[in-house]
Write a protein that holds these residues in place. Structure first.
Motif, short mmCIF file in Angstrom:
data_model
loop_
_atom_site.label_atom_id
_atom_site.label_comp_id
_atom_site.label_asym_id
_atom_site.label_seq_id
_atom_site.Cartn_x
_atom_site.Cartn_y
_atom_site.Cartn_z
N ARG A 1 0.82 -1.22 0.00
CA ARG A 1 0.00 0.00 0.00
C ARG A 1 0.84 1.25 0.00
N GLU A 2 0.24 2.36 -0.30
CA GLU A 2 0.92 3.65 -0.28
C GLU A 2 0.04 4.65 0.48
N PRO A 3 0.41 5.20 1.63
CA PRO A 3 1.66 4.89 2.32
C PRO A 3 1.62 3.50 2.95
N GLN A 4 2.80 2.95 3.23
CA GLN A 4 2.86 1.58 3.76
C GLN A 4 2.44 1.51 5.22
N GLY A 5 2.68 2.59 5.95
CA GLY A 5 2.35 2.57 7.37
C GLY A 5 1.32 3.62 7.72
N TRP A 6 0.39 3.31 8.60
CA TRP A 6 -0.62 4.27 9.04
C TRP A 6 -1.24 3.76 10.35
N ILE A 7 -2.05 4.60 10.98
CA ILE A 7 -2.74 4.19 12.21
C ILE A 7 -4.23 4.11 11.91
N ASP A 8 -4.87 3.02 12.30
CA ASP A 8 -6.33 2.87 12.14
C ASP A 8 -6.98 2.89 13.52
N ILE A 9 -8.20 3.43 13.56
CA ILE A 9 -8.94 3.42 14.83
C ILE A 9 -10.20 2.58 14.64
N PHE A 10 -10.35 1.56 15.48
CA PHE A 10 -11.54 0.69 15.41
C PHE A 10 -12.25 0.75 16.76
N SER A 11 -13.59 0.75 16.72
CA SER A 11 -14.35 0.71 17.97
C SER A 11 -15.32 -0.45 17.92
N LEU A 12 -15.56 -1.05 19.07
CA LEU A 12 -16.58 -2.10 19.14
C LEU A 12 -17.11 -2.21 20.56
N GLU A 13 -18.32 -2.73 20.67
CA GLU A 13 -18.92 -2.97 21.98
C GLU A 13 -18.56 -4.40 22.35
N PRO A 14 -17.63 -4.61 23.28
CA PRO A 14 -17.17 -5.98 23.52
C PRO A 14 -18.13 -6.76 24.42
N ARG A 15 -18.21 -8.06 24.17
CA ARG A 15 -18.94 -8.93 25.10
C ARG A 15 -18.17 -8.98 26.40
N LYS A 16 -18.85 -9.23 27.50
CA LYS A 16 -18.18 -9.28 28.81
C LYS A 16 -17.15 -10.42 28.83
N GLY A 17 -15.98 -10.14 29.35
CA GLY A 17 -14.99 -11.19 29.58
C GLY A 17 -14.11 -11.54 28.40
N ILE A 18 -14.26 -10.85 27.27
CA ILE A 18 -13.42 -11.25 26.13
C ILE A 18 -12.01 -10.69 26.28
N ASN A 19 -11.09 -11.30 25.56
CA ASN A 19 -9.71 -10.82 25.60
C ASN A 19 -9.38 -10.06 24.32
N LEU A 20 -8.19 -9.46 24.30
CA LEU A 20 -7.81 -8.62 23.16
C LEU A 20 -7.78 -9.41 21.85
N LEU A 21 -7.34 -10.66 21.91
CA LEU A 21 -7.29 -11.45 20.68
C LEU A 21 -8.70 -11.62 20.10
N GLU A 22 -9.67 -11.88 20.98
CA GLU A 22 -11.05 -12.03 20.50
C GLU A 22 -11.57 -10.72 19.91
N ALA A 23 -11.17 -9.60 20.51
CA ALA A 23 -11.58 -8.30 19.97
C ALA A 23 -10.97 -8.08 18.58
N LEU A 24 -9.71 -8.46 18.42
CA LEU A 24 -9.05 -8.29 17.11
C LEU A 24 -9.72 -9.19 16.07
#
Ligand code: SF4
Ligand code: FES
Length: 244
Positions: A13-36
């Motif tokens: 891609r061009e540019p190759q690097g960037w920052i993305d912002i994602f939001s979600l309503e997580p289920r109770k008790g989930i971990n970061l991997l599940e959110a990703l």
């Protein structure tokens, strides 16, 4: 609402690097991997990261979260809800794509150590007897899952990318003290150099961040002691070295 600011990198891609912002309503008790995984499923199928066991066993989901290096599958999202969490790939490794890094140097060093027992051959009817106290001494070093977190938090890499690294030195110590392994001199030779035990800053960050409570700095200090005793014994032979 969980908000993740994710450092991205995609070579095509061009540019190759960037920052993305994602939001979600997580289920109770989930971990970061599940959110990703949910973000990948519902918002951006190109988001790349590694995982396998989902249970802190395979060591493949290490990443930097708000400045700390952690396993995503062991990080509760409840702890990340206060403000947007900044997610980056594991430091000191070349980034392949998004949160996936190239760990080939790590595993090459691991293989070079030949991390398996080099003992006297035993027949299928025999067994190696292990002293209970010795086994307890070795136990903490057996728990390593090769996640690379100790590399990602180690300041010695800022100075020297050739540094063997905490996990390798801990593994070297594990085999050095194993009475079944006959490689004492060989192991000391591998670690007795500036890019080995002498390169450690002894700041104990690897001990603090290791998700499996492996204590690499303790191993490094003990290796240094064994090296010094070994050197002394060559000039004062009555101090015969006892590594096991
Ligand atoms: S010593 Fe700990 S932090 Fe380092 S690779 Fe092994 S499990 Fe991961
Ligand atoms: S997915 Fe295996 S350690 Fe996290």
């Amino acid at each position: 609402m969980l908000t993740l600011k994710i450092k991205r990198f995609q070579a095509e891609r061009e540019p190759q690097g960037w920052i993305d912002i994602f939001s979600l309503e997580p289920r109770k008790g989930i971990n970061l991997l599940e959110a990703l995984l949910r973000i990948q499923d519902e918002q951006d199928g190109t988001l790349s990261f590694r995982y396998s066991c989902r249970g802190a066993v395979c060591g493949s989901c290490a990443m930097k979260v708000n400045g700390n290096v952690v396993l995503a599958c062991r990080t509760h999202v409840e702890d990340l809800m206060e403000k947007p969490a900044f997610i980056e790939p594991l430091p000191y490794f070349p980034v392949l794509r998004d949160l996936m890094v190239d760990m080939s140097t790590f595993f090459t060093r691991y293989r070079e150590l030949e991390p398996y027992l080099h003992g006297e051959p035993v027949s299928s009817h025999q067994e190696y007897f292990m002293d209970e106290d010795k086994r307890k001494e070795i136990d903490p070093y057996i728990n390593c899952i090769l996640c690379g977190i100790c590399f990602g938090v180690c300041p010695a890499f800022e100075r020297d990318l050739q540094y063997l690294g905490p996990a390798m030195l801990a593994k070297a110590y594990r085999f050095l003290i194993d009475p079944r392994d006959k490689r004492s001199e060989e192991i000391l030779k591998i670690v007795d150099r500036q890019a080995g035990v002498w390169g450690c800053n002894t700041v104990f960050r690897c001990v603090k961040f290791c998700p499996k409570e492996v204590p690499p700095t303790h191993a490094i200090l003990k290796l240094r002691e064994k090296i010094l005793k070994h050197r002394l014994s060559s000039i004062l032979p009555f101090l015969s070295p006892r590594h096991k």
